[in-house]
Enzyme design. Structure first.
Site, PDB file in Angstrom:
ATOM      1  N   PRO B  88      37.758  34.432  58.954  1.00 52.45           N
ATOM      2  CA  PRO B  88      36.502  33.890  59.495  1.00 52.45           C
ATOM      3  C   PRO B  88      35.270  34.725  59.145  1.00 52.45           C
ATOM      4  CG  PRO B  88      38.216  33.856  61.173  1.00 52.45           C
ATOM      5  CD  PRO B  88      38.777  34.617  60.007  1.00 52.45           C
ATOM      6  N   GLU B 121      24.121  37.836  35.468  1.00 59.70           N
ATOM      7  CA  GLU B 121      24.734  38.516  34.337  1.00 59.70           C
ATOM      8  C   GLU B 121      26.221  38.185  34.362  1.00 59.70           C
ATOM      9  OE1 GLU B 121      24.868  43.154  32.752  1.00 59.70           O
ATOM     10  OE2 GLU B 121      23.695  42.639  34.530  1.00 59.70           O
TER      11      GLU B 121
END
Lengths: 233, 233
Positions: B88, B121
DNA sequence: GCAAAAGTGTTCACGGTACACCCATGA
DNA sequence: TCATGGGTGTACCGTGAACACTTTTGC
Protein backbone atom coordinates in the site's frame (compact mmCIF):
# COMPACT_ATOMS: atom_id res chain seq x y z
CA UNK A 1 -23.49 8.87 -12.07
CA UNK A 2 -22.36 11.28 -9.45
CA UNK A 3 -19.98 14.14 -9.90
CA UNK A 4 -17.36 12.35 -7.81
CA UNK A 5 -17.11 9.55 -10.29
CA UNK A 6 -16.69 11.97 -13.16
CA UNK A 7 -13.77 13.68 -11.48
CA UNK A 8 -12.02 10.42 -10.70
CA UNK A 9 -12.50 9.37 -14.27
CA UNK A 10 -10.72 12.46 -15.50
CA UNK A 11 -7.81 12.00 -13.19
CA UNK A 12 -7.05 8.38 -13.84
CA UNK A 13 -9.17 5.91 -15.67
CA UNK A 14 -7.92 2.74 -14.15
CA UNK A 15 -9.35 -0.79 -14.27
CA UNK A 16 -11.02 -2.26 -11.20
CA UNK A 17 -8.73 -4.41 -9.10
CA UNK A 18 -9.82 -7.71 -7.67
CA UNK A 19 -8.43 -10.83 -6.05
CA UNK A 20 -9.51 -14.43 -6.57
CA UNK A 21 -8.43 -17.36 -4.44
CA UNK A 22 -7.89 -20.98 -5.44
CA UNK A 23 -7.92 -22.91 -2.17
CA UNK A 24 -6.87 -26.55 -2.36
CA UNK A 25 -7.33 -29.20 0.26
CA UNK A 26 -7.11 -32.96 0.30
CA UNK A 27 -10.36 -34.49 1.51
CA UNK A 28 -11.15 -38.22 1.40
CA UNK A 29 -8.04 -38.92 -0.64
CA UNK A 30 -9.16 -36.47 -3.28
CA UNK A 31 -7.77 -33.10 -4.25
CA UNK A 32 -10.55 -30.57 -3.80
CA UNK A 33 -10.95 -26.85 -4.14
CA UNK A 34 -13.34 -24.36 -2.66
CA UNK A 35 -15.99 -22.69 -4.79
CA UNK A 36 -18.87 -20.36 -4.09
CA UNK A 37 -22.19 -20.16 -5.86
CA UNK A 38 -22.65 -16.58 -6.93
CA UNK A 39 -25.59 -14.81 -5.32
CA UNK A 40 -25.41 -11.76 -7.57
CA UNK A 41 -25.14 -10.89 -11.23
CA UNK A 42 -23.33 -11.49 -13.46
CA UNK A 43 -23.13 -15.28 -13.60
CA UNK A 44 -25.70 -15.41 -10.80
CA UNK A 45 -26.10 -18.96 -9.43
CA UNK A 46 -23.01 -20.14 -11.25
CA UNK A 47 -20.02 -21.50 -9.33
CA UNK A 48 -16.95 -19.32 -9.10
CA UNK A 49 -13.76 -18.79 -7.14
CA UNK A 50 -14.09 -16.82 -3.92
CA UNK A 51 -12.78 -13.29 -4.34
CA UNK A 52 -13.70 -9.66 -4.69
CA UNK A 53 -12.54 -6.09 -4.80
CA UNK A 54 -9.36 -4.82 -3.24
CA UNK A 55 -9.98 -1.87 -0.94
CA UNK A 56 -8.30 1.42 -1.64
CA UNK A 57 -5.53 1.01 0.91
CA UNK A 58 -5.49 -2.70 1.44
CA UNK A 59 -2.53 -4.95 0.70
CA UNK A 60 -3.29 -7.50 -1.99
CA UNK A 61 -2.67 -10.48 0.23
CA UNK A 62 -4.81 -9.01 2.95
CA UNK A 63 -7.64 -8.54 0.49
CA UNK A 64 -7.34 -12.20 -0.46
CA UNK A 65 -7.55 -13.31 3.17
CA UNK A 66 -10.46 -10.97 3.83
CA UNK A 67 -12.51 -11.98 0.82
CA UNK A 68 -11.96 -15.62 1.54
CA UNK A 69 -13.13 -15.27 5.09
CA UNK A 70 -16.08 -13.03 4.21
CA UNK A 71 -17.36 -15.33 1.52
CA UNK A 72 -16.55 -18.74 2.95
CA UNK A 73 -15.57 -18.41 6.60
CA UNK A 74 -12.18 -19.92 5.89
CA UNK A 75 -9.11 -18.53 7.66
CA UNK A 76 -5.62 -19.54 8.77
CA UNK A 77 -4.38 -20.94 5.51
CA UNK A 78 -1.25 -20.79 3.40
CA UNK A 79 -1.46 -18.14 0.67
CA UNK A 80 0.80 -17.07 -2.17
CA UNK A 81 0.36 -14.95 -5.24
CA UNK A 82 -0.27 -16.90 -8.42
CA UNK A 83 -0.65 -14.66 -11.45
CA UNK A 84 -2.48 -11.55 -12.54
CA UNK A 85 -5.22 -12.00 -15.11
CA UNK A 86 -5.99 -8.88 -17.07
CA UNK A 87 -7.82 -9.69 -20.26
CA UNK A 88 -9.93 -6.61 -21.05
CA UNK A 89 -13.09 -8.67 -21.57
CA UNK A 90 -12.83 -11.12 -18.72
CA UNK A 91 -15.60 -9.39 -16.77
CA UNK A 92 -18.87 -8.45 -18.53
CA UNK A 93 -19.41 -5.60 -16.07
CA UNK A 94 -16.42 -3.82 -17.52
CA UNK A 95 -12.71 -3.82 -17.18
CA UNK A 96 -11.39 -5.64 -14.13
CA UNK A 97 -8.10 -7.28 -13.46
CA UNK A 98 -7.68 -10.06 -10.98
CA UNK A 99 -4.65 -10.91 -8.91
CA UNK A 100 -5.12 -14.62 -8.38
CA UNK A 101 -3.95 -16.28 -5.17
CA UNK A 102 -3.08 -19.86 -4.56
CA UNK A 103 -3.99 -21.28 -1.15
CA UNK A 104 -3.64 -24.53 0.76
CA UNK A 105 -5.57 -25.91 3.71
CA UNK A 106 -4.46 -28.63 6.09
CA UNK A 107 -6.00 -31.98 5.48
CA UNK A 108 -7.40 -32.39 8.97
CA UNK A 109 -8.38 -28.76 9.46
CA UNK A 110 -12.09 -28.14 9.93
CA UNK A 111 -13.45 -25.06 8.23
CA UNK A 112 -16.78 -23.61 9.27
CA UNK A 113 -18.09 -22.87 5.83
CA UNK A 114 -20.63 -20.11 5.74
CA UNK A 115 -22.27 -18.31 2.87
CA UNK A 116 -22.77 -14.60 2.33
CA UNK A 117 -24.96 -12.30 0.26
CA UNK A 118 -22.76 -12.53 -2.78
CA UNK A 119 -21.81 -16.16 -2.08
CA UNK A 120 -25.09 -17.99 -1.76
CA UNK A 121 -23.48 -21.36 -1.23
CA UNK A 122 -19.99 -22.67 -0.51
CA UNK A 123 -18.62 -26.11 -1.17
CA UNK A 124 -15.62 -28.28 -1.94
CA UNK A 125 -15.28 -29.77 -5.43
CA UNK A 126 -12.97 -32.46 -6.69
CA UNK A 127 -10.62 -30.91 -9.21
CA UNK A 128 -11.64 -33.72 -11.54
CA UNK A 129 -15.34 -32.92 -11.39
CA UNK A 130 -15.65 -29.18 -11.56
CA UNK A 131 -18.90 -27.51 -12.53
CA UNK A 132 -19.08 -24.81 -15.20
CA UNK A 133 -17.36 -21.75 -13.83
CA UNK A 134 -17.96 -18.03 -14.03
CA UNK A 135 -15.57 -15.57 -15.69
CA UNK A 136 -12.17 -17.01 -16.65
CA UNK A 137 -11.98 -18.98 -13.42
CA UNK A 138 -11.41 -22.28 -15.18
CA UNK A 139 -8.22 -20.84 -16.63
CA UNK A 140 -7.10 -19.58 -13.24
CA UNK A 141 -7.68 -23.00 -11.71
CA UNK A 142 -5.69 -24.75 -14.41
CA UNK A 143 -2.84 -22.43 -13.77
CA UNK A 144 -3.07 -23.02 -10.02
CA UNK A 145 -3.05 -26.78 -10.52
CA UNK A 146 0.17 -26.59 -12.46
CA UNK A 147 1.74 -24.46 -9.81
CA UNK A 148 0.66 -26.89 -7.12
CA UNK A 149 2.08 -29.93 -8.90
CA UNK A 150 5.33 -28.18 -9.56
CA UNK A 151 5.72 -26.85 -6.03
CA UNK A 152 4.94 -30.22 -4.53
CA UNK A 153 7.88 -31.74 -6.38
CA UNK A 154 10.40 -28.98 -5.88
CA UNK A 155 9.52 -27.38 -2.55
CA UNK A 156 8.34 -28.47 0.88
CA UNK A 157 4.95 -26.90 0.28
CA UNK A 158 3.28 -30.19 1.22
CA UNK A 159 3.67 -29.00 4.81
CA UNK A 160 0.65 -26.82 4.24
CA UNK A 161 -1.54 -29.69 3.13
CA UNK A 162 -0.87 -31.87 6.17
CA UNK A 163 -1.45 -31.60 9.91
CA UNK A 164 1.50 -31.10 12.26
CA UNK A 165 1.94 -34.84 12.75
CA UNK A 166 1.48 -37.36 9.99
CA UNK A 167 2.64 -40.75 8.83
CA UNK A 168 4.79 -41.33 5.77
CA UNK A 169 1.87 -43.09 4.15
CA UNK A 170 -0.29 -40.05 4.61
CA UNK A 171 2.40 -37.86 3.12
CA UNK A 172 2.80 -40.19 0.19
CA UNK A 173 -0.95 -40.30 -0.34
CA UNK A 174 -0.99 -36.51 -0.50
CA UNK A 175 1.64 -36.57 -3.22
CA UNK A 176 -0.22 -39.25 -5.13
CA UNK A 177 -3.55 -37.47 -4.96
CA UNK A 178 -2.16 -34.14 -6.08
CA UNK A 179 0.12 -35.47 -8.79
CA UNK A 180 -2.45 -38.00 -9.89
CA UNK A 181 -0.06 -40.92 -10.02
CA UNK A 182 1.10 -43.86 -7.94
CA UNK A 183 4.49 -43.58 -6.30
CA UNK A 184 6.74 -46.45 -5.22
CA UNK A 185 6.74 -46.62 -1.44
CA UNK A 186 10.41 -47.44 -0.98
CA UNK A 187 11.64 -44.80 -3.38
CA UNK A 188 9.35 -42.19 -1.89
CA UNK A 189 10.56 -42.84 1.64
CA UNK A 190 14.19 -42.88 0.65
CA UNK A 191 13.89 -39.58 -1.17
CA UNK A 192 11.80 -37.76 1.40
CA UNK A 193 13.97 -38.85 4.30
CA UNK A 194 17.16 -37.92 2.43
CA UNK A 195 15.87 -34.36 2.02
CA UNK A 196 15.92 -33.89 5.79
CA UNK A 197 12.77 -31.84 5.71
CA UNK A 198 10.87 -34.09 8.05
CA UNK A 199 11.85 -35.90 11.21
CA UNK A 200 10.32 -38.80 13.14
CA UNK A 201 8.94 -38.04 16.59
CA UNK A 202 8.88 -40.37 19.53
CA UNK A 203 5.21 -41.15 19.37
CA UNK A 204 3.54 -43.71 17.16
CA UNK A 205 -0.02 -43.64 15.96
CA UNK A 206 -2.01 -45.85 18.35
CA UNK A 207 -5.21 -47.86 18.13
CA UNK A 208 -4.84 -48.95 14.58
CA UNK A 209 -5.67 -52.49 13.62
CA UNK A 210 -2.24 -53.07 12.13
CA UNK A 211 1.37 -52.28 12.79
CA UNK A 212 1.44 -48.80 14.33
CA UNK A 213 3.13 -46.30 12.03
CA UNK A 214 5.81 -43.82 12.99
CA UNK A 215 4.67 -40.21 13.23
CA UNK A 216 6.67 -37.48 11.49
CA UNK A 217 6.74 -33.71 11.47
CA UNK A 218 8.25 -31.06 9.21
CA UNK A 219 11.54 -29.73 10.49
CA UNK A 220 11.72 -26.20 9.13
CA UNK A 221 9.17 -23.69 10.31
CA UNK A 222 8.92 -22.10 6.92
CA UNK A 223 8.46 -22.87 3.29
CA UNK A 224 11.57 -23.74 1.34
CA UNK A 225 12.62 -24.28 -2.21
CA UNK A 226 14.77 -27.35 -2.70
CA UNK A 227 18.19 -27.41 -4.37
CA UNK A 228 19.04 -24.92 -7.09
CA UNK A 229 15.48 -23.86 -7.51
CA UNK A 230 15.95 -21.54 -4.59
CA UNK A 231 16.48 -19.12 -7.44
CA UNK A 232 12.85 -19.00 -8.35
CA UNK A 233 11.35 -16.96 -5.59
CA UNK B 1 -30.92 0.10 -10.93
CA UNK B 2 -30.06 2.28 -7.98
CA UNK B 3 -28.18 -0.62 -6.51
CA UNK B 4 -26.13 -1.00 -9.65
CA UNK B 5 -24.99 2.60 -9.45
CA UNK B 6 -24.01 2.13 -5.86
CA UNK B 7 -21.79 -0.77 -6.77
CA UNK B 8 -20.12 1.31 -9.45
CA UNK B 9 -19.38 3.96 -6.89
CA UNK B 10 -17.59 1.46 -4.69
CA UNK B 11 -15.69 0.06 -7.58
CA UNK B 12 -14.23 3.43 -8.43
CA UNK B 13 -12.36 3.45 -5.13
CA UNK B 14 -9.78 1.12 -6.53
CA UNK B 15 -5.99 1.40 -6.49
CA UNK B 16 -4.24 2.78 -9.55
CA UNK B 17 -2.93 0.08 -11.84
CA UNK B 18 0.49 0.32 -13.42
CA UNK B 19 3.03 -1.78 -15.24
CA UNK B 20 6.81 -1.75 -14.88
CA UNK B 21 9.23 -3.47 -17.20
CA UNK B 22 12.60 -5.04 -16.43
CA UNK B 23 14.32 -5.34 -19.79
CA UNK B 24 17.53 -7.36 -19.85
CA UNK B 25 20.09 -7.48 -22.60
CA UNK B 26 23.64 -8.73 -22.86
CA UNK B 27 25.96 -5.94 -24.02
CA UNK B 28 29.76 -6.22 -24.08
CA UNK B 29 29.65 -9.51 -22.22
CA UNK B 30 27.72 -7.91 -19.39
CA UNK B 31 24.14 -8.38 -18.29
CA UNK B 32 22.47 -5.00 -18.48
CA UNK B 33 19.03 -3.62 -17.93
CA UNK B 34 17.23 -0.56 -19.16
CA UNK B 35 16.44 2.32 -16.83
CA UNK B 36 14.97 5.77 -17.27
CA UNK B 37 15.77 8.91 -15.36
CA UNK B 38 12.49 10.26 -14.08
CA UNK B 39 11.55 13.65 -15.47
CA UNK B 40 8.66 14.19 -13.09
CA UNK B 41 7.90 13.95 -9.40
CA UNK B 42 8.07 11.93 -7.27
CA UNK B 43 11.66 10.70 -7.36
CA UNK B 44 12.38 13.30 -10.05
CA UNK B 45 15.84 12.80 -11.60
CA UNK B 46 16.20 9.42 -9.98
CA UNK B 47 16.60 6.28 -12.06
CA UNK B 48 13.64 3.92 -12.33
CA UNK B 49 12.19 1.12 -14.37
CA UNK B 50 10.24 2.14 -17.46
CA UNK B 51 6.50 1.83 -16.89
CA UNK B 52 3.28 3.68 -16.31
CA UNK B 53 -0.47 3.52 -16.05
CA UNK B 54 -2.61 0.89 -17.69
CA UNK B 55 -5.37 2.42 -19.80
CA UNK B 56 -8.96 1.63 -19.01
CA UNK B 57 -9.44 -1.00 -21.69
CA UNK B 58 -5.90 -1.98 -22.40
CA UNK B 59 -4.51 -5.49 -21.91
CA UNK B 60 -1.74 -5.58 -19.32
CA UNK B 61 0.86 -6.87 -21.72
CA UNK B 62 -0.09 -4.27 -24.27
CA UNK B 63 0.35 -1.55 -21.67
CA UNK B 64 3.81 -2.88 -20.93
CA UNK B 65 4.79 -2.79 -24.62
CA UNK B 66 3.31 0.66 -25.02
CA UNK B 67 4.97 2.21 -21.98
CA UNK B 68 8.29 0.73 -22.91
CA UNK B 69 8.12 2.15 -26.41
CA UNK B 70 6.83 5.53 -25.29
CA UNK B 71 9.50 6.00 -22.68
CA UNK B 72 12.48 4.37 -24.31
CA UNK B 73 11.75 3.72 -27.99
CA UNK B 74 12.29 0.01 -27.50
CA UNK B 75 10.03 -2.46 -29.30
CA UNK B 76 9.98 -6.03 -30.61
CA UNK B 77 11.14 -7.77 -27.51
CA UNK B 78 10.22 -10.84 -25.51
CA UNK B 79 7.87 -10.10 -22.63
CA UNK B 80 6.32 -12.14 -19.83
CA UNK B 81 4.53 -11.30 -16.63
CA UNK B 82 6.71 -11.41 -13.54
CA UNK B 83 4.80 -10.59 -10.36
CA UNK B 84 2.37 -8.04 -9.05
CA UNK B 85 3.64 -5.68 -6.39
CA UNK B 86 0.95 -4.21 -4.24
CA UNK B 87 2.36 -2.83 -1.02
CA UNK B 88 0.00 0.00 0.00
CA UNK B 89 2.87 2.43 0.53
CA UNK B 90 5.04 1.66 -2.46
CA UNK B 91 4.07 4.92 -4.18
CA UNK B 92 4.13 8.21 -2.24
CA UNK B 93 1.44 9.63 -4.51
CA UNK B 94 -1.03 7.15 -3.11
CA UNK B 95 -2.08 3.62 -3.59
CA UNK B 96 -0.79 2.05 -6.78
CA UNK B 97 -0.15 -1.52 -7.68
CA UNK B 98 2.30 -2.56 -10.33
CA UNK B 99 2.19 -5.60 -12.54
CA UNK B 100 5.86 -6.11 -13.26
CA UNK B 101 6.99 -7.51 -16.59
CA UNK B 102 10.16 -9.29 -17.44
CA UNK B 103 11.63 -8.61 -20.88
CA UNK B 104 14.57 -9.73 -22.97
CA UNK B 105 16.29 -8.08 -25.90
CA UNK B 106 18.48 -9.76 -28.50
CA UNK B 107 22.15 -9.22 -28.00
CA UNK B 108 22.80 -7.81 -31.46
CA UNK B 109 19.57 -5.84 -31.70
CA UNK B 110 19.98 -2.09 -31.97
CA UNK B 111 17.48 -0.03 -30.06
CA UNK B 112 16.96 3.62 -30.87
CA UNK B 113 16.75 4.88 -27.34
CA UNK B 114 14.80 8.09 -27.00
CA UNK B 115 13.67 9.99 -23.99
CA UNK B 116 10.25 11.45 -23.23
CA UNK B 117 8.74 14.06 -20.94
CA UNK B 118 8.47 11.71 -18.01
CA UNK B 119 11.66 9.84 -18.93
CA UNK B 120 14.31 12.52 -19.21
CA UNK B 121 17.08 10.07 -19.99
CA UNK B 122 17.35 6.41 -20.94
CA UNK B 123 20.31 4.11 -20.51
CA UNK B 124 21.59 0.59 -19.98
CA UNK B 125 23.08 -0.33 -16.61
CA UNK B 126 25.08 -3.34 -15.61
CA UNK B 127 23.06 -5.34 -13.10
CA UNK B 128 26.12 -5.25 -10.89
CA UNK B 129 26.35 -1.47 -10.85
CA UNK B 130 22.87 -0.17 -10.46
CA UNK B 131 22.19 3.37 -9.25
CA UNK B 132 19.76 4.11 -6.44
CA UNK B 133 16.31 3.39 -7.71
CA UNK B 134 12.89 4.98 -7.28
CA UNK B 135 9.96 3.25 -5.59
CA UNK B 136 10.44 -0.45 -4.85
CA UNK B 137 12.14 -0.99 -8.17
CA UNK B 138 15.20 -2.54 -6.63
CA UNK B 139 13.03 -5.30 -5.25
CA UNK B 140 11.38 -5.84 -8.60
CA UNK B 141 14.76 -6.13 -10.29
CA UNK B 142 16.00 -8.66 -7.77
CA UNK B 143 12.95 -10.73 -8.40
CA UNK B 144 13.43 -10.47 -12.17
CA UNK B 145 17.06 -11.55 -11.87
CA UNK B 146 16.06 -14.69 -10.05
CA UNK B 147 13.48 -15.47 -12.65
CA UNK B 148 16.00 -14.93 -15.42
CA UNK B 149 18.60 -17.24 -13.88
CA UNK B 150 16.05 -19.90 -13.27
CA UNK B 151 14.51 -19.72 -16.71
CA UNK B 152 17.89 -19.82 -18.37
CA UNK B 153 18.62 -23.15 -16.75
CA UNK B 154 15.26 -24.79 -17.17
CA UNK B 155 13.81 -23.33 -20.36
CA UNK B 156 15.02 -22.31 -23.81
CA UNK B 157 14.49 -18.66 -22.98
CA UNK B 158 18.05 -17.89 -24.05
CA UNK B 159 16.65 -17.73 -27.57
CA UNK B 160 15.41 -14.27 -26.74
CA UNK B 161 18.82 -13.01 -25.72
CA UNK B 162 20.59 -14.06 -28.90
CA UNK B 163 20.30 -13.21 -32.59
CA UNK B 164 18.89 -15.77 -35.04
CA UNK B 165 22.33 -17.17 -35.76
CA UNK B 166 24.99 -17.59 -33.15
CA UNK B 167 28.01 -19.70 -32.23
CA UNK B 168 28.11 -22.09 -29.33
CA UNK B 169 30.68 -19.88 -27.68
CA UNK B 170 28.33 -16.93 -27.86
CA UNK B 171 25.56 -19.02 -26.36
CA UNK B 172 27.84 -20.22 -23.59
CA UNK B 173 28.98 -16.69 -22.90
CA UNK B 174 25.38 -15.61 -22.51
CA UNK B 175 24.82 -18.31 -19.93
CA UNK B 176 28.00 -17.38 -18.10
CA UNK B 177 27.22 -13.69 -18.00
CA UNK B 178 23.68 -14.18 -16.77
CA UNK B 179 24.45 -16.89 -14.25
CA UNK B 180 27.65 -15.20 -13.17
CA UNK B 181 29.78 -18.32 -13.33
CA UNK B 182 32.20 -20.11 -15.63
CA UNK B 183 30.93 -23.19 -17.43
CA UNK B 184 33.02 -26.05 -18.79
CA UNK B 185 33.01 -25.84 -22.59
CA UNK B 186 32.75 -29.55 -23.31
CA UNK B 187 29.99 -30.20 -20.82
CA UNK B 188 28.05 -27.18 -22.00
CA UNK B 189 28.15 -28.29 -25.61
CA UNK B 190 27.24 -31.85 -24.80
CA UNK B 191 24.25 -30.78 -22.75
CA UNK B 192 22.94 -28.12 -25.09
CA UNK B 193 23.25 -30.31 -28.15
CA UNK B 194 21.58 -33.24 -26.37
CA UNK B 195 18.55 -31.07 -25.67
CA UNK B 196 17.88 -30.78 -29.41
CA UNK B 197 16.80 -27.19 -29.05
CA UNK B 198 19.36 -25.83 -31.44
CA UNK B 199 20.70 -27.08 -34.74
CA UNK B 200 23.82 -26.28 -36.78
CA UNK B 201 23.31 -24.54 -40.10
CA UNK B 202 25.45 -24.92 -43.17
CA UNK B 203 27.17 -21.58 -42.88
CA UNK B 204 30.20 -20.79 -40.76
CA UNK B 205 31.17 -17.43 -39.41
CA UNK B 206 33.70 -15.90 -41.81
CA UNK B 207 36.49 -13.37 -41.54
CA UNK B 208 37.67 -14.31 -38.11
CA UNK B 209 41.35 -14.56 -37.33
CA UNK B 210 41.02 -18.12 -36.07
CA UNK B 211 39.24 -21.34 -36.89
CA UNK B 212 35.80 -20.34 -38.21
CA UNK B 213 33.05 -21.42 -35.82
CA UNK B 214 29.90 -23.28 -36.74
CA UNK B 215 26.70 -21.20 -36.69
CA UNK B 216 23.63 -22.51 -34.89
CA UNK B 217 19.99 -21.56 -34.64
CA UNK B 218 17.14 -22.42 -32.29
CA UNK B 219 14.90 -25.15 -33.64
CA UNK B 220 11.51 -24.44 -32.08
CA UNK B 221 9.73 -21.25 -32.98
CA UNK B 222 8.45 -20.78 -29.49
CA UNK B 223 9.51 -20.77 -25.89
CA UNK B 224 9.58 -24.10 -24.12
CA UNK B 225 9.96 -25.46 -20.63
CA UNK B 226 12.32 -28.40 -20.43
CA UNK B 227 11.54 -31.79 -18.92
CA UNK B 228 9.08 -32.10 -16.08
CA UNK B 229 9.08 -28.41 -15.46
CA UNK B 230 6.53 -28.08 -18.23
CA UNK B 231 4.24 -28.04 -15.23
CA UNK B 232 5.17 -24.57 -14.23
CA UNK B 233 3.41 -22.47 -16.82
C1' DG C 1 -3.79 -67.03 12.64
C1' DC C 2 -5.32 -63.60 9.69
C1' DA C 3 -6.11 -59.07 7.82
C1' DA C 4 -4.02 -54.70 7.02
C1' DA C 5 -0.78 -51.45 6.51
C1' DA C 6 4.29 -50.52 7.97
C1' DG C 7 8.74 -50.91 6.93
C1' DT C 8 13.06 -52.13 4.45
C1' DG C 9 17.79 -52.85 0.07
C1' DT C 10 19.75 -53.79 -4.23
C1' DT C 11 20.48 -53.23 -9.00
C1' DC C 12 20.65 -50.54 -13.17
C1' DA C 13 20.48 -46.62 -16.36
C1' DC C 14 21.29 -41.97 -17.00
C1' DG C 15 22.77 -37.32 -16.42
C1' DG C 16 26.16 -34.16 -14.28
C1' DT C 17 30.96 -33.11 -13.50
C1' DA C 18 35.85 -33.05 -13.87
C1' DC C 19 39.48 -32.75 -16.86
C1' DA C 20 43.52 -31.57 -21.53
C1' DC C 21 44.71 -31.59 -26.00
C1' DC C 22 44.58 -30.85 -31.19
C1' DC C 23 42.45 -27.94 -35.14
C1' DA C 24 41.61 -24.31 -38.60
C1' DT C 25 42.20 -19.87 -39.84
C1' DG C 26 44.17 -14.86 -40.61
C1' DA C 27 47.86 -12.13 -39.93
C1' DT D 1 54.79 -19.89 -37.58
C1' DC D 2 52.12 -18.05 -34.27
C1' DA D 3 48.19 -16.32 -31.91
C1' DT D 4 43.41 -17.06 -31.25
C1' DG D 5 39.33 -19.12 -30.24
C1' DG D 6 36.96 -23.73 -32.06
C1' DG D 7 36.18 -28.22 -31.29
C1' DT D 8 36.31 -32.97 -29.15
C1' DG D 9 35.93 -37.88 -25.36
C1' DT D 10 36.39 -40.55 -21.21
C1' DA D 11 35.95 -41.84 -16.44
C1' DC D 12 33.55 -41.28 -12.14
C1' DC D 13 29.69 -40.36 -9.09
C1' DG D 14 25.16 -39.51 -7.39
C1' DT D 15 20.29 -39.58 -8.25
C1' DG D 16 15.99 -41.67 -9.97
C1' DA D 17 13.48 -45.95 -11.12
C1' DA D 18 12.26 -50.71 -10.88
C1' DC D 19 11.16 -54.30 -7.99
C1' DA D 20 9.10 -58.20 -3.30
C1' DC D 21 9.17 -59.72 1.05
C1' DT D 22 9.05 -59.50 6.30
C1' DT D 23 7.08 -57.12 10.50
C1' DT D 24 3.79 -55.56 13.85
C1' DT D 25 -0.42 -54.88 15.58
C1' DG D 26 -5.82 -55.61 16.64
C1' DC D 27 -9.32 -58.63 16.20
Amino acid sequence: MTKKIKIKKEIIETPRLMVDIVLFKVIDNTLKLLLIRRGVKPFKNMWALPGGHVDKNEALEKAAFRELEEETGVKNIYLEQLYTFGDPYRDPRGRAISVAYFALGESGQKFHLKSATDAAEVDWFSVKKLPRLAFDHKKIINYALKRLCWKLEYTNIARNLLPKLFTLSELQKTYEVVLGKKIDKRNFRKKIVALNLIKPIKKQKKNVAYRPPQLWTFVAGKNLILDKRELIF
